[in-house]
Design an enzyme around this catalytic site. Structure first.
Site, PDB file in Angstrom:
ATOM      1  N   MET A  93       0.807  -1.216   0.000  1.00  0.00           N
ATOM      2  CA  MET A  93       0.000   0.000   0.000  1.00  0.00           C
ATOM      3  C   MET A  93       0.836   1.261   0.000  1.00  0.00           C
ATOM      4  O   MET A  93       0.290   2.358  -0.034  1.00  0.00           O
ATOM      5  CB  MET A  93      -0.952   0.010   1.197  1.00  0.00           C
ATOM      6  CG  MET A  93      -0.285   0.039   2.559  1.00  0.00           C
ATOM      7  SD  MET A  93      -1.531   0.046   3.877  1.00  0.00           S
ATOM      8  CE  MET A  93      -0.462   0.018   5.336  1.00  0.00           C
TER       9      MET A  93
ATOM     10  N   ASP B 133       4.656 -11.493   4.139  1.00  0.00           N
ATOM     11  CA  ASP B 133       5.216 -11.255   2.802  1.00  0.00           C
ATOM     12  C   ASP B 133       6.729 -11.439   2.817  1.00  0.00           C
ATOM     13  O   ASP B 133       7.479 -10.570   2.372  1.00  0.00           O
ATOM     14  CB  ASP B 133       4.842  -9.873   2.284  1.00  0.00           C
ATOM     15  CG  ASP B 133       4.998  -9.760   0.759  1.00  0.00           C
ATOM     16  OD1 ASP B 133       5.216 -10.811   0.103  1.00  0.00           O
ATOM     17  OD2 ASP B 133       4.914  -8.646   0.233  1.00  0.00           O
TER      18      ASP B 133
END
Length: 322
Positions: free
Chosen positions: A25, A134
């Site tokens: 993001m 991640d």
């Protein structure tokens, strides 16, 4: 990569330059902090996230607050959170070197050393009952002396059942696709996929989307030594166990992975062992505990519970075998 987030410009404090990278993001720029007189990495939300800015802004602040409490030599350090003419931002250390997406494959010894650094970072994160979600080649950067740092904590979440599937498809654990509650073993699966890439420069599971991942997970897994014969059997076994579809067959913790990597490559003790040990003594963030922050009695009960959990956590560097 999104490059429209911010042109080269100046704010009241920072001279912001070129884009260095983009995460889930946020977009990261190189910048110079005029007040501290140092170069930094400067992160803010993507332009495309504007319509959901209130929710994402809260997540953005939570990401910074959590990182600020994860003081560890293998986790990127953050400096400052604030608002300027362009909105919310935070800054962190500007890391030299390249990431594993560019540097793989590494030799067996170098790969084990880098993977141990990543596992050490994960051990602390998991002690806080958090998941990175991640762990992938672009999120591990190597300094000029070979030390690895784990980056991009935008997908960080507590253990449990997450609201959505996030991460780099080829590094997402199978249980993420079935809405199971997640624990440290989901990150350990990603560490196994990272190990496969680091050793072979190949994906263990060839998937570039969640749809492809569902199919790719049904295919047999080829041992990394099939691509690099120099990989010893013990390391082959470790990587394949991390990549097991059955999470109960994976190593029990990042600390176990650290021990096995050290034994395989006969690595010297971790550098900055004292710093790693001290990381476990720092207080944890009240992650998702707004009520505990507002209510003194609830805050005390949560703190007391957390103190007991920390007291029973043992940092990997303290293991007698290392």
């Amino acid at each position: 990569m999104e490059t429209r987030s911010l042109p080269s410009t100046s704010t009241s404090r920072y001279d912001v330059a070129e884009v260095l990278g983009a995460g889930g993001m946020g977009v990261i720029h190189r910048a110079h902090d005029r007040l501290a007189n140092r170069d930094v990495a400067y992160k803010r939300l993507r332009v495309s996230m504007e319509l959901d800015r209130p929710r994402l802004g809260a997540l953005f602040r939570r990401e910074y607050d959590t990182l600020a409490r994860l003081d560890h030599p293998n986790i990127v350090s953050v400096y400052d959170f604030g608002f300027d003419e362009l909105g919310a931002y935070y800054t962190m250390e500007l890391l030299p070197g390249d990431d594993l997406a560019k540097l793989a494959p590494l030799s067996v010894v170098d790969a084990c050393r880098v993977l141990r650094d990543v596992a050490s970072a994960l051990a602390l994160i998991h002690a806080r009952r958090l998941l990175h979600r991640d762990v992938s080649p672009s999120n591990v950067r190597l300094s000029s002396d070979g030390q690895a740092k784990l980056l991009d904590f935008g997908a960080l979440t507590p253990f449990g059942r997450p609201n959505e599937i996030v991460g780099t498809p080829a590094f997402i654990a199978p249980e993420c696709l079935t809405a199971e509650p997640l624990d440290a073993r989901a990150d350990l699966y990603a560490l196994g996929a990272l190990a496969y890439w680091t050793l072979t420069r190949r994906l263990a599971v060839r998937a570039y989307s969640l749809e492809e991942l569902s199919v790719a997970l049904t295919l047999p897994l080829v041992p990394p030594s099939a691509h690099v014969p120099e990989i010893p059997r013990e390391l082959d076994d470790l990587v394949l166990s991390l990549l097991s579809h059955d999470k109960s067959a994976r190593p029990r913790s990042a600390a176990e992975v650290i021990e096995r990597l050290s034994n395989v490559a006969e690595l010297a003790p971790e550098r900055d062992e004292e710093h790693v040990a001290e990381s476990y003594l720092r207080h944890a963030p009240l992650f998702g505990r707004a009520a505990a922050i507002d209510d003194p009695s609830a805050r005390w009960a949560f703190t007391e519970t957390w103190a007991r959990s920390v007291a029973t956590s043992r940092p990997p560097c303290a293991r007698s075998t290392r």
